[in-house]
Scaffold this motif. Structure first.
Motif: not given
Length: 361
Positions: A73, A76-77, A80-81, A84, A88, A91, A94
């Motif tokens: 997680i 992954s985040q 993702i950022i 984005w 996004k 998120t 997650n």
């Protein structure tokens, strides 16, 4: 819930694998408009593999699987950022995964703590040669307790040192409250009287309580958590808890009856079918009354216990009734019991339990 969590982790792993495919041009992913470098692609693949690894650990019931999922997680985040605009909405997934994983992290901590307490309790047990109970051991006991020892198989048998038993049943917290099913394990050290009881109680579908009661050196402790994570009861080492856990130990010697010969327990005859047991440990003392049939079967155990642990708590009659007895190995013990509070405004039957297995050493 387990099936749903497994599918969710797999889908999340697949989504991250798509990022890897995009970076290395193995496939054109229409939902990802930004270019992804091969370095980033490697980390998308790594996140996918971490999620797959956590799912495998989850399916084979490895207790530390949620920490692997947490690493996935976190990675992954970060990805993702970085991406984005395209990623996004990941998120949300997650966050959802995190909510589902938190109870598993709590369970890992709860189980780890109780296992450490069990090992500590077992390490403190006194080591002695195996001792066989004989007629000479019976002479100081009230006649009805002697009859119980013979009926249960405790006479002419080896003294029990440690016990590991398994239970299930149902409980409730109020006289008109909802019955909640539970499963439990309990560990006893008979030579140095102590126990640890751990349980899981199903409150509602998907919501459960984890509980742990213990007695050690005459001191009691009670811990109850919702979903293994949020404590709702954490009481220890006060007069009411200490007294209650000592009485519980005394009442539960019915499952390991050779404890009746323990130096910490003395007996007084009441009548031909009843005897009072007094349990002393570390300067503390409690007592209870055992009632038997004329053949020696334990019928009930009663004691005066604090009803709750609050400052206004008063002592009330606590009654354990034997519903059925069965052989477990060489011992005949209560296998089904009913536990009630005998209150001024009526009886409160709060617990029904079954012994499903027991290991003696």
């Amino acid at each position: 819930m387990k099936f749903f969590l497994s599918i969710l982790i797999f889908i999340h792993a697949l989504i991250h694998f798509m990022g890897f495919l995009k970076a290395f041009h193995f496939s054109e992913i229409s939902g990802i408009s930004l270019s992804i470098s091969k370095t980033e692609g490697f980390f998308w693949l790594l996140a996918s593999l971490i999620f797959i690894g956590s799912e495998i650990l989850f399916l084979v019931k490895i207790s530390w699987w949620p920490f692997v999922a947490m690493a996935g997680i976190l990675l992954s985040q970060i990805l993702i950022i970085i991406n984005w605009s395209d990623a996004k909405f990941g998120t949300i997934l997650n966050i959802f995964l995190l909510i589902l994983i938190i109870p598993a992290i709590g369970k890992f901590g709860f189980d780890s703590n109780t296992e450490a307490e069990i090992k500590q309790m077992e390490l403190q047990k006194s080591i002695s040669e195996e001792e066989v109970i004989s007629e000479n051991h019976l002479t100081d006991l009230p006649p009805i307790v002697q009859t119980w020892m013979k009926w249960s198989g405790a006479s002419e048998n080896k003294k029990i040192n440690t016990v590991h038993l398994f239970q299930n049943g149902k409980m409730r917290t109020k006289p008109e409250g909802k019955w909640m099913p539970f499963i439990a394990e309990e560990f006893f050290n008979v030579n140095k009287p102590s126990f640890l009881w751990k349980t899981r109680v199903k409150m509602f579908p998907g919501i459960y309580l984890s509980g742990r009661d213990k007695l050690k050196d005459g001191k009691g402790a009670m811990l109850i958590k919702v979903m293994d994570f949020f404590p709702v009861v954490n009481e220890k080492d006060n007069e009411k808890i200490n007294s209650g856990t000592m009485i519980r130990f005394l009442g539960e010697i019915c499952w390991f009856p050779t404890a009746a010969f323990s130096n910490s327990i003395s007996w007084q005859e009441i009548d031909k079918n009843s005897a009072k047991a007094i349990f002393r440990q570390d300067g503390k003392e409690v007592s209870g009354i055992f009632h038997f049939s004329s053949e020696g079967e334990l019928l009930t155990f009663e004691a005066e216990c604090y009803y709750s642990s609050g400052p206004e708590a008063k002592k009330e009659k606590w009654l354990v009734e034997t519903i059925q007895s069965d052989y477990f190995g060489e011992f005949r013990i209560p296998s089904r019991s009913k536990v009630s509070w005998i209150l001024p405004n009526g009886d409160f039957h709060w617990l029904s339990l079954n012994i499903t297995g027991i290991e003696y050493r």
